[in-house]
Design an enzyme around this catalytic site. Structure first.
Site, PDB file in Angstrom:
ATOM      1  N   LYS A   1      72.065  40.832 -30.995  1.00 11.41           N
ATOM      2  CA  LYS A   1      72.735  40.153 -29.877  1.00 11.41           C
ATOM      3  C   LYS A   1      71.707  39.447 -28.987  1.00 11.41           C
ATOM      4  CE  LYS A   1      76.587  43.373 -30.080  1.00 11.41           C
ATOM      5  NZ  LYS A   1      77.181  44.619 -29.581  1.00 11.41           N
TER       6      LYS A   1
ATOM      7  N   GLN B   1      76.306  49.059 -25.073  1.00 12.93           N
ATOM      8  CA  GLN B   1      76.467  49.325 -26.505  1.00 12.93           C
ATOM      9  C   GLN B   1      77.069  50.710 -26.730  1.00 12.93           C
ATOM     10  OE1 GLN B   1      75.781  47.042 -29.042  1.00 12.93           O
ATOM     11  NE2 GLN B   1      76.738  48.550 -30.380  1.00 12.93           N
TER      12      GLN B   1
ATOM     13  N   ASP C   1      82.644  42.134 -23.303  1.00 15.55           N
ATOM     14  CA  ASP C   1      83.168  42.823 -24.493  1.00 15.55           C
ATOM     15  C   ASP C   1      84.695  42.923 -24.430  1.00 15.55           C
ATOM     16  OD1 ASP C   1      81.387  43.473 -26.486  1.00 15.55           O
ATOM     17  OD2 ASP C   1      80.676  45.318 -25.525  1.00 15.55           O
TER      18      ASP C   1
END
Ligand code: NAP
Length: 291
Positions: A52, A96, A119
Site C-alpha cells: 500500500k 491494518q 477503508d
C-alpha cells in the site's frame, strides 16, 4: 469466455490517479496523504501494508507508516488515532487488520474519523453505503464494481448471487449490486454457510461473486452457461512444484468453470490487484474532500 484482467485495470486506474494528483498539485493543492498503522510483525500484514505504501509513492501520494509492537496497549493506539484524526495534512488512514487479541477491533474502527476512514469500515460509512449516500466503499467490493464497469458488464435486472456475508466483502457487495444505480439494479441473493440448496441459487445466477475462503468451492455444475464469475477467494494450497511449496487458488474451480463462463476473474490477477487501486481512489476522494 473473456478473462477479466484485474492487473491491467488496476494499473490503468493507478495511472489515472497519478495524472489527477499531478493536476491537483499543478493547481496549488497539497499532495494527497495516506497513513497506515501496522501493529505487530505478522508477515502477511507487513506485506500488505508495504504494497500500500509503495502504491502511494507510485501515484504521487505522500505516505506515512506508523508501526507499533504487538504488545502496544489499546489506549496508546487510540491516542495515535486521535492524533491522526486531528492532523490536517493526513487525508485518510487505515489500521491494518487483524489486530492482536487484546485490542478491540470494533473500538479502534469506531475511533477513526469517518471522513478519514478510507477503508470504509466505520459504521457511519457502512450506514451511508446502505442509504446510497456518498461514502468510502471498502476496497474489495469497490474494486469489483470498477471491474464490472470497465468491462461494460451489464448488471441491470440481472440475478446476482453473492456467496459469503463478511463485513469486508460479501455484505457490502450485496448492497452495491442491489443499489438503484447503473452499476447495480441486480436482484441479489446473498448466500452463506446456512444456505440450503446453494446450487439451485447459483444455477440461476447471471453473476456469481464468490467470497468464501474455500479453494475450488464453486464447480462447473453450479454455474449457468455464460455467467459472469467474480472470484474473490485467495487460498493457499500445497504445490510441490513451487519453491514456496504452495500456490494461490480462488474459491472457483477455474479450469472447468472458465469453459462455461461468459466472463471470469483469474486468481491471482483478478480481484486482488484492484484492492490497492481502490484504496488509492478512496484516498483521492478524501483529499478532494468530496463529501
Ligand atoms: P470470511 O469472513 O471467512 O467469510 C466467509 C463467508 O463464506 C462467510 O459468510 C461464510 O458463511 C461463507 N461460507 C463459508 N462456508 C460456506 C459454504 N459452505 N457455503 C456457503 N457459504 C459459506 O471471509 P472473507 O474475509 O469475506 O474472505 C473470503 C475470501 O476472500 C478469502 O479467501 C479471502 O482471503 C479472500 N479475500 C480476498 C480479497 C482480495 O483482495 N482479493 C480481499 C478480502 C478477502 P457464514 O457467515 O455463515 O460463516
Amino acid at each position: 469466455m473473456i478473462l477479466i484482467d484485474g492487473k491491467k485495470i488496476s494499473l490503468q486506474l493507478q495511472s489515472e490517479i497519478a495524472q489527477e494528483v499531478k493536476d491537483m498539485i499543478a493547481k496549488g493543492n497539497k499532495q494527497p496523504h495516506l497513513a497506515a498503522i501496522l501493529v505487530g510483525d505478522d508477515p502477511a500484514s507487513q506485506t500488505y501494508v508495504g504494497s500500500k505504501v509503495k502504491a502511494c509513492e507510485n501515484v504521487g501520494f505522500k505516505s506515512t507508516l506508523v508501526t507499533f509492537e504487538a504488545y502496544v496497549s489499546e489506549q496508546k493506539l487510540l491516542a495515535k488515532i486521535e492524533e491522526l484524526n486531528n492532523d490536517d495534512d493526513i487525508d485518510g488512514y487505515i489500521v491494518q487488520l487483524p489486530l492482536p487479541r487484546h485490542i478491540s477491533e470494533q473500538k479502534i474502527i469506531e475511533a477513526i474519523k469517518p471522513s478519514k476512514d478510507v477503508d470504509g469500515f466505520h459504521p457511519i460509512n457502512v450506514g451511508r453505503l446502505v442509504l446510497n449516500l456518498p461514502t468510502y466503499v471498502s476496497a474489495t467490493p469497490f474494486g469489483i464494481v470498477q471491474l464490472l464497469e470497465r468491462y461494460n458488464i451489464p448488471t441491470d435486472g440481472k440475478h446476482c448471487v453473492v456467496i459469503g456475508r463478511s463485513h469486508i466483502v460479501g455484505s457490502p457487495m450485496s448492497i452495491l449490486m442491489a443499489k438503484n444505480t447503473n452499476l447495480g439494479n441486480c436482484t441479489v441473493t446473498l448466500c452463506h454457510s446456512h444456505t440450503q440448496n446453494l446450487k439451485e441459487h447459483t444455477l440461476n445466477a447471471d453473476i456469481i461473486i464468490a467470497a468464501i475462503g474455500k479453494p475450488n468451492f464453486v464447480t462447473a455444475d453450479m454455474v449457468k452457461e455464460g455467467a459472469v464469475i467474480i472470484d474473490v477467494g485467495i487460498n493457499r494450497v500445497d504445490d510441490v512444484t513451487k519453491k514456496s511449496g504452495f500456490k494461490l487458488v480462488g474459491d472457483v474451480q477455474f479450469d472447468e468453470v472458465s469453459k462455461k463462463a461468459g466472463y471470469i476473474t483469474p486468481v491471482p490477477g483478478g480481484v486482488g490487484p484492484m484492492t490497492i487501486a481502490s484504496l488509492l481512489k478512496n484516498t483521492l476522494i478524501a483529499a478532494k474532500k468530496e463529501f
